[in-house]
Structure formats: structure tokens, C-alpha cells
Design a protein around this motif. Structure first.
Motif, PDB file in Angstrom:
ATOM      1  N   ARG A 145     116.931  -4.291  11.165  1.00 59.41           N
ATOM      2  CA  ARG A 145     115.610  -4.501  11.765  1.00 59.41           C
ATOM      3  C   ARG A 145     115.567  -4.031  13.213  1.00 59.41           C
ATOM      4  NH1 ARG A 145     116.019  -9.194   8.568  1.00 59.41           N
ATOM      5  NH2 ARG A 145     116.828 -10.399  10.330  1.00 59.41           N
ATOM      6  N   ALA A 146     116.677  -4.187  13.916  1.00 58.41           N
ATOM      7  CA  ALA A 146     116.714  -3.794  15.327  1.00 58.41           C
ATOM      8  C   ALA A 146     116.743  -2.283  15.512  1.00 58.41           C
ATOM      9  CB  ALA A 146     117.936  -4.427  16.000  1.00 58.41           C
ATOM     10  N   TYR A 147     117.306  -1.577  14.564  1.00 56.17           N
ATOM     11  CA  TYR A 147     117.609  -0.147  14.720  1.00 56.17           C
ATOM     12  C   TYR A 147     116.396   0.715  15.104  1.00 56.17           C
ATOM     13  CZ  TYR A 147     119.801   4.366  13.728  1.00 56.17           C
ATOM     14  OH  TYR A 147     120.294   5.638  13.821  1.00 56.17           O
ATOM     15  N   PRO A 148     115.237   0.611  14.437  1.00 56.74           N
ATOM     16  CA  PRO A 148     114.138   1.545  14.740  1.00 56.74           C
ATOM     17  C   PRO A 148     113.667   1.508  16.190  1.00 56.74           C
ATOM     18  CG  PRO A 148     113.733   0.405  12.669  1.00 56.74           C
ATOM     19  CD  PRO A 148     114.896  -0.280  13.322  1.00 56.74           C
ATOM     20  N   GLU A 149     113.743   0.367  16.840  1.00 53.69           N
ATOM     21  CA  GLU A 149     113.240   0.225  18.207  1.00 53.69           C
ATOM     22  C   GLU A 149     114.310   0.470  19.265  1.00 53.69           C
ATOM     23  OE1 GLU A 149     110.022  -0.100  18.477  1.00 53.69           O
ATOM     24  OE2 GLU A 149     109.921  -0.247  16.285  1.00 53.69           O
ATOM     25  N   GLN A 150     115.531   0.774  18.856  1.00 53.29           N
ATOM     26  CA  GLN A 150     116.613   0.914  19.824  1.00 53.29           C
ATOM     27  C   GLN A 150     116.667   2.314  20.432  1.00 53.29           C
ATOM     28  OE1 GLN A 150     119.961  -0.329  17.337  1.00 53.29           O
ATOM     29  NE2 GLN A 150     120.096  -2.271  18.447  1.00 53.29           N
ATOM     30  N   SER A 151     117.239   2.380  21.637  1.00 53.56           N
ATOM     31  CA  SER A 151     117.524   3.673  22.251  1.00 53.56           C
ATOM     32  C   SER A 151     118.639   4.360  21.473  1.00 53.56           C
ATOM     33  CB  SER A 151     117.963   3.470  23.702  1.00 53.56           C
ATOM     34  OG  SER A 151     119.218   2.790  23.746  1.00 53.56           O
ATOM     35  N   LEU A 152     118.821   5.652  21.713  1.00 53.50           N
ATOM     36  CA  LEU A 152     119.879   6.392  21.018  1.00 53.50           C
ATOM     37  C   LEU A 152     121.235   5.768  21.300  1.00 53.50           C
ATOM     38  CD1 LEU A 152     120.898   8.755  19.338  1.00 53.50           C
ATOM     39  CD2 LEU A 152     120.822  10.177  21.408  1.00 53.50           C
ATOM     40  N   GLU A 153     121.472   5.376  22.559  1.00 56.84           N
ATOM     41  CA  GLU A 153     122.764   4.787  22.923  1.00 56.84           C
ATOM     42  C   GLU A 153     123.002   3.484  22.155  1.00 56.84           C
ATOM     43  OE1 GLU A 153     120.539   5.997  24.987  1.00 56.84           O
ATOM     44  OE2 GLU A 153     121.622   7.708  25.843  1.00 56.84           O
TER      45      GLU A 153
END
Length: 526
Positions: free
Chosen positions: A344-352
């Protein structure tokens, strides 16, 4: 340099840290063989197990991280040491009496006790490949027997013959006095019996590429070290394989650190660079003791997959590989919920942050979207409160909580619902212990029941949580943890549980009020 590669070059995720060692290995020029070779080893005297999965999964994570950093092609070789002699008959196979007749034969010459393959080694190799295939691993299978007999190792075996004294100088100090007296890195395959013989090397002939040894009956025999007539003891064999194949990367358990150090010395004696090595910690059982295959005190992969997805197991393998971890059934719910939290967190995360997210490594940078609108821990409590025996019962409650959800549109949730039922019935139900409420708790529960009967706020988990919280405050619970613990122990038969407002929203407001009725009437403790 792409943004992905630039970010990967500084990522602190452990697979990228490992992959950068391989990048450095070939920063001046690419490998002559044209690819970077990752290897995992397998002893086919037994069946593949959860450790096999962990080693291949972790190695694959490093491989994918390397591919994000470099354009050099990669290969993963899963190597089966199937030419080893059968030293003892496993306890978990049929026809054990027949196998007794095949002791000391190479595993690929031992009869198959299951009667499905031409040998026990072939049977277990087939099981290994099927095991790896079911998880979609990208690998190439290699058989020690085939490599020895086909001549793939001949050049390096002759090098071992040439470097015999240096290899002995490395090995002998690691052995006991009695073992030193008879040790040889070469194990002849007897032309008389077919047995793998643990006998001294009496003579060596470098020009002919042969050794001389004595059969158990005393006859002196000269055989070539090439063409599958001998195999190496396992530590020199491991090193020879690294040298012959140009292995660049291999993992091993912490218990094999001394063996890997010996292998590295032998590999250098053979004139080849050693692989980049990574040692991981071993698993602990529920009591904090090291897992032993002979004791059977660990969790099997079949057990994990009965209660959770393989992706949740990959997450468990990803996390802190250098730390000893309890591999017990009670870690499964947390692993499932953490996996979906990362999705769930992945789509909103920065590339890093994505590169630090375990699901990048589990799914090679292409993680799916989570459809788990209900956490696994909540599904377990639902199964407990509802006494669910099947997925259909679970979906009856889920649909009321999330009307848009369905097994067809939410396959992960559907799978998790089935897993939750199995987990509850096998692991939770037998240990459930309800208790009667104290007078103060009974008064608070009666108040909660009344407020639920009058509730007009729908399935609003946060509002319900606030209401439950307020009941605890109104009834003088100085530490509200005691109030929630009472709810779990009295209503769910467990010492801990979910956010109770979320549970009410899922199970149902009226259903929860009815559950309190049963508890106050003593029907749960009957």
C-alpha cells in the motif's frame, strides 16, 4: 545513468549493498565468461525445505538488484550435489530396508524408494525443480553427476591433482587426528562396487591424471580423476566448483562460515578468484532454539503456505538476513500484514524509498496493488468471533463491511480469508481460553452493549473505536490497555487483538452486541 540506477547506487537496502560488491568486482572489465554467475547449492539426500526457499529467494533478490545496477547478463545456477554417497537412510522415505542395500552408492545410483524415478537422486532433483518452479524462480538446474561425468570439471580436477599437497595442507589442520590419517580430497568411485570410497590416496600420476588407492579387500586400483571416476570431498568440491564455473556470488548459512573460508583458500590455490560470499543467520524455533531438520522443530514451507502467501514468506526472508529470527507459526500474521502495508505504501513513495521497500525486491521492481481491505489479523479475529469453518462465512461479513469487495475482484483478500480460516482452526481455536469478566468489566461491557444497540453511526471504524475508548474512560480504567485486554480475553478468548472499533465494523454492530450478551450470560466460558 538512469534515475533508477543512480538511486540504486546509494540505496541502503541490503540486496543493493550486496549487488554493489559485484559491480565493483567487474568495474574495470566485464567477466570473460560473459555473465555474472550466482549459485545456490543443494544436498539431495533430503527433500527441499524452507531454507532452500530462503537461499534461492535471497539470492534472486541480489541478482535483481545487480541487474538494476549493471548491463552485464546474469545466470542463477541451482547446483545439486547428487554424486555424494548415501551415508544413512533417511527416516521419512518408504522401503527403507531396500535403501540399506544401497548405502555408500552415489545418490544417482541409489534406487528410488518412491519408485517414480531412475534413482533417489533423480527423484529428489525432480522435487527440487518442482519446488523452485512453483514459486516462479528463474534458474538453471545443474547435476553434480552430469557435470563430473561429462567432463565439465575435468580441467579443474586435474588442477586439484596438481595442487594436491597444497589442498592437503589447507584441509589437514581442520581435521581430527584419526581423520587426518586417512583423508584425501579425492573420493574414488569403486569400479567393483560402485561405492564412494573414503580411502587414502596412495599414489598420484600427474602425466596420466590418475590416483592409486586400495579397495576394502586390499587390491590397489589406479583410476583417472576425470570423467566421473572420482568426486571430491565436499569442501574441496565446493571450492573446485567455484573455480571451474567462475561462480561470482553465493550465500551460505552462518554455520558454514569455516567451510566457506576453507573453500576460499582452496579456490585461490586453484588459481581462480573466490566468489563474493554472504552468510545469513539461522532460524530459531518457538522456544528460541536453533532449528534442526533431524529434530523437526521448525516450521515447514508447507505449513507456511497453508496459512499465508509465498510473498509473505519472501518478506520474512528479506528482513534482517543477518539476524537470528524465530521461524514459528505465530510470526505469520504479522508477516502477511506487513507485506500488504508495504504494498500500500509503495505507489506514493519516492524512488529512493521504493528501493528500500521490501516489495521492490520481492517483485523485481513491479509489485502489484494490494486488495486487502481487511488486515489479516482482523480476519483472524473475525474467524474467531464467527467460528468460521469456511471462506463463505468470512465473505458474508466482509461484504457487509466492504460492499464493493468480492472474491473475483479481490483475489488476495479471498486467498487470505481462506488462510485465516485454516490458521484459526489449526492454531488459534485449540488454544482459545475465555474468562468471565470482573464486576467492573461486566458493568463496562453492559454499557458498551447498550451504546452499540443505540448506535446510528454505521460501520465507521474510527468512530466506533472512539466510543469503545470512551466507555473505558467512563468506567474508570486508569490504564485503557486493561480495558482492551479485557475485551480480547472475555469476548475473543485471546490476550491481544485488533483495534476493537475496526473489529466491530467488520463483525457488525449488532453482532458484537450479541457477542457481549453471550459473554455476560457465561455462554462463552461454558
Amino acid at each position: 545513468m538512469t534515475k533508477l540506477r543512480e538511486a540504486a547506487m546509494t540505496s541502503r537496502a541490503w540486496p543493493f549493498e550486496e549487488a554493489r560488491r559485484l559491480v565493483k568486482r567487474y568495474e574495470k572489465k566485464p567477466p570473460e565468461k560473459g555473465y555474472v554467475l550466482f549459485e545456490t547449492g543443494y544436498g539431495p539426500s533430503g527433500l527441499p525445505h524452507i531454507g532452500t526457499f530462503g537461499e534461492v529467494a535471497r539470492t534472486t533478490m541480489v541478482r535483481r538488484a545487480f541487474e538494476a545496477l549493471s548491463d552485464i547478463p546474469t545466470r542463477l545456477l541451482c547446483f545439486s550435489d547428487d554424486m555424494d554417497g548415501l551415508r544413512k537412510v533417511p527416516s521419512n522415505v518408504p522401503n527403507r530396508e531396500e535403501l540399506e542395500k544401497d548405502l555408500n552408492l552415489p545418490l544417482t545410483r541409489v534406487r528410488d524408494p518412491f519408485g517414480t524415478h531412475e534413482s533417489f537422486g533423480a527423484h529428489n532433483n525432480a522435487r527440487l525443480r518442482a519446488f523452485l518452479d512453483q514459486f516462479g524462480f528463474d534458474y538453471e538446474f545443474a547435476s553434480s553427476t552430469e557435470y563430473y561425468r561429462s567432463g565439465r570439471f575435468d580441467e579443474m580436477l586435474l588442477r586439484c591433482l596438481e595442487k594436491f599437497d597444497e589442498i592437503m595442507a589447507i584441509m589437514l589442520p581442520t581435521l581430527g587426528e584419526e581423520r587426518r590419517a586417512t583423508y584425501s580430497p579425492f573420493l574414488p568411485i569403486s569400479p567393483k562396487t560402485g561405492h564412494v570410497l573414503q580411502v587414502p590416496t596412495l599414489e598420484r600420476n600427474l602425466k596420466r591424471g590418475t590416483i592409486v588407492y586400495a579397495e576394502p579387500d586390499g587390491e590397489r586400483v589406479e583410476i583417472p580423476v576425470t570423467g566421473g571416476h572420482v568426486k571430491l570431498q565436499w569442501k574441496p568440491d565446493w571450492a573446485m566448483r567455484w573455480a571451474a564455473l567462475g561462480v561470482d556470488y553465493e550465500m551460505h548459512g552462518k554455520d558454514l562460515i569455516p567451510s566457506a573460508q576453507i573453500g576460499a583458500k582452496i579456490c585461490r590455490v586453484l588459481g581462480r578468484p573466490t566468489p563474493e560470499l554472504f552468510n545469513y543467520e539461522l532460524f530459531l524455533d518457538g522456544e528460541g532454539q536453533k532449528i534442526s531438520k533431524s529434530k523437526g522443530n521448525g516450521l515447514t514451507i508447507e505449513e507456511w503456505l497453508t496459512y499465508a502467501s509465498p510473498e509473505s514468506l519472501q518478506l520474512f526472508m528479506y528482513q534482517k538476513p543477518k539476524a537470528a529470527k524465530r521461524l514459528h507459526w505465530d510470526v505469520i500474521p504479522k508477516a502477511v500484514d506487513e507485506y500488504h502495508a508495504h504494498l500500500r505504501a509503495y505507489p506514493e513513495q519516492s524512488l529512493e524509498d521504493r528501493l528500500r521497500n521490501p516489495v521492490w525486491h520481492i517483485h523485481a521492481g513491479q509489485p502489484p496493488a494490494s486488495d486487502m481491505v481487511v488486515p489479516f489479523s482482523m480476519l483472524l479475529n473475525l474467524a474467531s468471533a464467527a467460528g468460521a469453518e469456511d471462506k463463505a462465512t468470512m465473505w458474508g461479513f466482509i461484504r457487509k463491511y466492504a460492499p464493493d469487495a468480492a472474491p473475483e475482484t479481490h483475489p488476495m483478500l479471498d486467498q487470505a480469508a481462506g488462510h485465516a480460516v485454516a490458521y484459526y482452526n489449526d492454531k488459534v481455536k485449540p488454544t482459545k481460553t475465555y474468562r468471565a469478566p470482573t464486576p467492573a468489566e461486566a458493568a463496562a461491557l453492559a454499557d458498551l452493549r447498550a451504546r452499540l444497540r443505540a448506535w446510528q453511526g454505521g460501520a465507521d471504524a474510527e468512530a466506533l473505536q472512539d466510543m469503545v475508548y470512551q466507555v473505558g474512560k467512563d468506567h474508570g480504567f486508569e490504564n485503557l490497555r486493561d480495558w482492551f485486554k479485557a475485551l480480547y480475553e472475555v469476548l475473543l478468548g485471546a490476550s491481544q487483538g485488533p483495534r476493537f472499533g475496526g473489529f466491530i465494523a467488520l463483525y457488525g454492530v449488532e453482532e458484537t452486541a450479541d457477542l457481549i450478551d453471550r459473554a455476560l450470560e457465561g455462554r462463552l466460558t461454558d
